[in-house]
Design a protein around this motif. Structure first.
Motif, PDB file in Angstrom:
ATOM      1  N   UNK A 143       0.648  -1.347   0.244  1.00  0.00           N
ATOM      2  CA  UNK A 143      -0.146  -0.062   0.178  1.00  0.00           C
ATOM      3  C   UNK A 143       1.202   0.907   0.331  1.00  0.00           C
ATOM      4  N   UNK A 144       0.024   2.498  -0.230  1.00  0.00           N
ATOM      5  CA  UNK A 144       1.268   3.636  -0.814  1.00  0.00           C
ATOM      6  C   UNK A 144       0.561   4.547   0.497  1.00  0.00           C
ATOM      7  N   UNK A 145      -0.963   4.752   0.555  1.00  0.00           N
ATOM      8  CA  UNK A 145      -1.903   5.480   1.054  1.00  0.00           C
ATOM      9  C   UNK A 145      -1.608   5.386   2.503  1.00  0.00           C
ATOM     10  N   UNK A 146      -1.417   6.865   3.709  1.00  0.00           N
ATOM     11  CA  UNK A 146      -1.970   6.555   4.858  1.00  0.00           C
ATOM     12  C   UNK A 146      -2.865   7.544   5.458  1.00  0.00           C
ATOM     13  N   UNK A 147      -4.736   7.295   5.904  1.00  0.00           N
ATOM     14  CA  UNK A 147      -4.988   8.485   5.301  1.00  0.00           C
ATOM     15  C   UNK A 147      -5.322   8.924   7.429  1.00  0.00           C
ATOM     16  N   UNK A 148      -4.643   9.913   7.611  1.00  0.00           N
ATOM     17  CA  UNK A 148      -4.615  10.696   9.182  1.00  0.00           C
ATOM     18  C   UNK A 148      -6.041  11.321   9.597  1.00  0.00           C
ATOM     19  N   UNK A 149      -6.750  10.656  10.376  1.00  0.00           N
ATOM     20  CA  UNK A 149      -8.093  10.832  10.653  1.00  0.00           C
ATOM     21  C   UNK A 149      -7.568  12.503  12.092  1.00  0.00           C
ATOM     22  N   UNK A 150      -8.867  13.278  12.268  1.00  0.00           N
ATOM     23  CA  UNK A 150      -8.700  14.141  13.168  1.00  0.00           C
ATOM     24  C   UNK A 150      -7.968  13.233  14.399  1.00  0.00           C
ATOM     25  N   UNK A 151      -9.514  12.491  14.233  1.00  0.00           N
ATOM     26  CA  UNK A 151      -9.903  11.556  15.512  1.00  0.00           C
ATOM     27  C   UNK A 151     -10.420  10.407  14.985  1.00  0.00           C
ATOM     28  N   UNK A 152     -10.850   9.241  16.451  1.00  0.00           N
ATOM     29  CA  UNK A 152     -11.668   8.502  15.907  1.00  0.00           C
ATOM     30  C   UNK A 152     -12.677   8.591  15.304  1.00  0.00           C
ATOM     31  N   UNK A 153     -12.351   6.926  14.322  1.00  0.00           N
ATOM     32  CA  UNK A 153     -14.351   6.982  13.634  1.00  0.00           C
ATOM     33  C   UNK A 153     -14.801   6.427  14.099  1.00  0.00           C
ATOM     34  N   UNK A 154     -16.246   6.559  13.704  1.00  0.00           N
ATOM     35  CA  UNK A 154     -17.569   5.154  13.842  1.00  0.00           C
ATOM     36  C   UNK A 154     -17.111   4.827  12.104  1.00  0.00           C
ATOM     37  N   UNK A 155     -17.538   3.033  12.288  1.00  0.00           N
ATOM     38  CA  UNK A 155     -17.503   2.832  11.350  1.00  0.00           C
ATOM     39  C   UNK A 155     -18.546   1.540  11.445  1.00  0.00           C
ATOM     40  N   UNK A 156     -19.482   1.690  10.543  1.00  0.00           N
ATOM     41  CA  UNK A 156     -20.889   0.857  10.121  1.00  0.00           C
ATOM     42  C   UNK A 156     -20.171  -0.214   9.885  1.00  0.00           C
ATOM     43  N   UNK A 157     -20.740  -1.001  10.517  1.00  0.00           N
ATOM     44  CA  UNK A 157     -19.896  -3.293  10.274  1.00  0.00           C
ATOM     45  C   UNK A 157     -21.520  -3.714  10.266  1.00  0.00           C
ATOM     46  N   UNK A 158     -21.518  -4.774   9.396  1.00  0.00           N
ATOM     47  CA  UNK A 158     -22.448  -5.916   9.004  1.00  0.00           C
ATOM     48  C   UNK A 158     -22.101  -7.281   9.638  1.00  0.00           C
ATOM     49  N   UNK A 159     -22.655  -8.334  10.235  1.00  0.00           N
ATOM     50  CA  UNK A 159     -22.503  -9.391  10.618  1.00  0.00           C
ATOM     51  C   UNK A 159     -23.138 -10.129  10.234  1.00  0.00           C
ATOM     52  N   UNK A 160     -23.321 -11.076  10.159  1.00  0.00           N
ATOM     53  CA  UNK A 160     -24.164 -12.352   9.082  1.00  0.00           C
ATOM     54  C   UNK A 160     -24.244 -13.426  10.554  1.00  0.00           C
TER      55      UNK A 160
END
Ligand SMILES: [Zn+2]
Length: 284
Positions: A104-121
């Motif tokens: 990989x090449x890209x490093x994405x820097x967010x200002x703070x923690x990120x809320x991610x939507x997840x799905x599990x079956x």
């Protein structure tokens, strides 16, 4: 990594990291600052190549400064210092160690923690949705995400054995030889002759046996603490999620608080020294 890329890396000399910037960033990372002069020299060279190869993107208007990028580089390159290459050999040139992060090449820097939507079956086929708070994320073959707020807390986090950058980059190592769509399992490629084993198969069996018993001991301690209100074990109980998370979380502690780690996980010390401290040519 192709031969051509490796040659380009060898012949392209990235610009030196200015000494004042290097010293000011190192001062915020005590677990890196305490290393020896030869280690600092090697780390600075690795960081220069790392910064030349990676692209930083600030999300939500965050401007990634040189000091921020260098802080991430130092923490990402620290585990590489005394390692062998992903194919098990010793590196001919230190920058070859960046092969560990070549997918990989890209490093994405967010200002703070990120809320991610997840799905599990679940087993009955019902899909459950939930949100997860992420301080960082590493995907096989994809960019790496880090929350700057969490990266910036690395100095204080060391007492608790916590380091988000090392966590995510160790996941990248663990993903190194997995097939597309597979999940890492806390079982990275091992160096040749790992702990005296002549055959890779025996080396891997040894690794998995010790990791499994340490993981079982940890998850047992977490569930005892939850059920009976006992003392929770040192380190984030997130480590009990899976063998891959256990590997990443314990590696954080190994690198930022070696003394406490040696007391808490004596069985993992020879294992981690056997993968992260194999290069005898550099003084530790
Ligand atoms: Zn993780």
């Amino acid at each position: 990594m192709s031969l051509l890329q490796r040659w380009a890396r060898r012949w392209r000399r990235p610009p030196d990291i200015p000494l004042d910037l290097w010293q000011s960033v190192l001062a915020t990372l005590p677990f890196a600052a305490e290393r020896s002069a030869p280690e600092h020299e090697r780390l600075r060279m690795l960081c220069a190549h790392f910064l030349a190869e990676k692209e930083f993107h600030g999300a939500h208007g965050l401007a990634v400064t040189d000091a921020m990028a260098l802080s991430i580089a130092v923490q990402a390159c620290l585990p590489l210092l005394h390692m062998g290459l992903p194919d098990g050999r010793l590196p001919r040139q230190p920058p070859d160690l960046l092969d560990w992060y070549a997918d990989f090449v890209g490093i994405v820097v967010q200002p703070g923690a990120v809320l991610a939507r997840r799905e599990v079956k679940d087993a009955t086929g019902v899909v459950h949705q939930y949100t997860e708070t992420l301080a960082g994320e590493a995907m096989d073959g994809g960019p790496l995400m880090l929350s700057w707020e969490d990266v910036a807390a690395a100095g204080e986090g060391a007492a608790h054995g916590h380091n988000v950058v090392i966590h995510e980059f160790v996941h990248k190592m663990d993903m190194h030889d997995i097939a597309l769509g597979e999940h890492p399992g806390g079982s990275p490629p091992l160096p040749r002759g790992f702990l005296g084993h002549a055959h890779q198969r025996d080396a891997r069996a040894h690794w998995q046996r010790v990791m499994k018993s340490a993981f079982d001991r940890f998850t047992e301690a977490v569930s005892l603490a939850e059920r009976f209100g006992g003392e929770p074990p040192w380190l984030d109980d997130y480590a009990a999620t899976s063998p891959a998370e256990f590997f990443a979380v314990t590696c954080e502690a190994y690198f930022v608080n070696r003394e406490r780690f040696a007391v808490e996980f004596p069985e993992l010390m020879p294992l981690y020294d056997g993968i992260f401290r194999i290069n005898p040519r550099i003084n530790a």
